[in-house]
Design an enzyme around this catalytic site. Sequence first.
Site, PDB file in Angstrom:
ATOM      1  N   HIS A  99       0.446  -1.177   0.158  1.00 16.04           N
ATOM      2  CA  HIS A  99       0.290   0.018   0.238  1.00 16.04           C
ATOM      3  C   HIS A  99       0.891   0.780  -0.353  1.00 16.04           C
ATOM      4  O   HIS A  99       0.127   1.900  -0.286  1.00 16.04           O
ATOM      5  CB  HIS A  99      -0.735   0.395   1.248  1.00 16.04           C
ATOM      6  CG  HIS A  99      -2.051   0.225   1.173  1.00 16.04           C
ATOM      7  ND1 HIS A  99      -2.903   0.062  -0.321  1.00 16.04           N
ATOM      8  CD2 HIS A  99      -3.271   1.079   1.700  1.00 16.04           C
ATOM      9  CE1 HIS A  99      -4.093   0.901  -0.146  1.00 16.04           C
ATOM     10  NE2 HIS A  99      -3.908   1.603   1.203  1.00 16.04           N
ATOM     11  N   ASP A 124      -1.112   2.246  -5.644  1.00 17.43           N
ATOM     12  CA  ASP A 124      -1.393   1.101  -5.835  1.00 17.43           C
ATOM     13  C   ASP A 124      -2.239   0.545  -6.569  1.00 17.43           C
ATOM     14  O   ASP A 124      -2.990   1.069  -6.399  1.00 17.43           O
ATOM     15  CB  ASP A 124      -0.808   0.100  -4.245  1.00 17.43           C
ATOM     16  CG  ASP A 124      -1.846   0.315  -3.505  1.00 17.43           C
ATOM     17  OD1 ASP A 124      -2.087   1.794  -3.271  1.00 17.43           O
ATOM     18  OD2 ASP A 124      -2.875  -0.656  -3.083  1.00 17.43           O
ATOM     19  N   ASN A 166      -6.646   7.159   4.349  1.00 16.20           N
ATOM     20  CA  ASN A 166      -8.008   7.685   4.197  1.00 16.20           C
ATOM     21  C   ASN A 166      -8.258   9.320   4.035  1.00 16.20           C
ATOM     22  O   ASN A 166      -9.134   9.954   3.900  1.00 16.20           O
ATOM     23  CB  ASN A 166      -7.920   6.948   4.855  1.00 16.20           C
ATOM     24  CG  ASN A 166      -8.999   5.610   4.985  1.00 16.20           C
ATOM     25  OD1 ASN A 166      -8.120   4.456   4.493  1.00 16.20           O
ATOM     26  ND2 ASN A 166      -9.753   5.081   6.124  1.00 16.20           N
ATOM     27  N   ASN A 187      -9.069   3.871  -1.319  1.00 18.27           N
ATOM     28  CA  ASN A 187      -9.646   5.213   0.141  1.00 18.27           C
ATOM     29  C   ASN A 187      -8.555   6.664  -0.364  1.00 18.27           C
ATOM     30  O   ASN A 187      -9.449   7.722  -0.021  1.00 18.27           O
ATOM     31  CB  ASN A 187      -9.373   4.238   1.266  1.00 18.27           C
ATOM     32  CG  ASN A 187     -10.285   3.206   1.826  1.00 18.27           C
ATOM     33  OD1 ASN A 187     -11.342   3.941   1.169  1.00 18.27           O
ATOM     34  ND2 ASN A 187     -10.354   2.636   2.491  1.00 18.27           N
TER      35      ASN A 187
END
Length: 207
Positions: free
Chosen positions: A40, A111, A86, A132
């Site tokens: 991530h 990613d 987020n 997100n």
Amino acid sequence: MRAFFGKILSKRKKEDRTTMKKLLIVGLGNPGPKYHNTRHNIGFKILDFLADSKDLSFAPDRLADKTEFNFKGRKFILIKPTTFMNLSGKAVRYWMDKENIAIENLLVITDDLNLEFGTIRLKGKGSDGGHNGLKNIQELLNTTKYPRFRFGIGNQFSKGQQIGYVLDEWHAEENEKMKERLEKSTELILSFGTAGIHNTMNAFNGK
């Protein structure tokens, strides 16, 4: 008279320097050593590699770790948001406003589960794809029309294991190929800033 025009030219050159085209390059990820080498965090990893290649280091700043450099008449401002994934849009919006960055000069690195490992793809717009970080950026910028650079991480996980997969570290075989992929990624970023998005898409997408 010659001295008069010399002053005018000198002033114009000074103005040209102060109006250098600026680009905001945003690598998405989560702050802290826990997430350092996870899938991530590929946005952070790419910007770290680019900064290292320029003998630069990131320093804490408002909502992000930041560094910058000039290249071929462009100023590249690199940020790694410290807001967690987020809330990435908070850092993006703040630095776009602070540096007066046009939306076409923003590049977000993220990613992508839908691309095989190491595949790189540049696009000028698109949906958040369930990501997100992109979702929050879209909400705060109120548009899906901003450049994004997707780095494939593959989708080799069982049903219901997506979160664990993206927050897991790279496999050994992925790490072996990583340096070449990071080099290609930094070339894409520099090309985006100097050759433009369309030329860069033609030169790098799928490579």
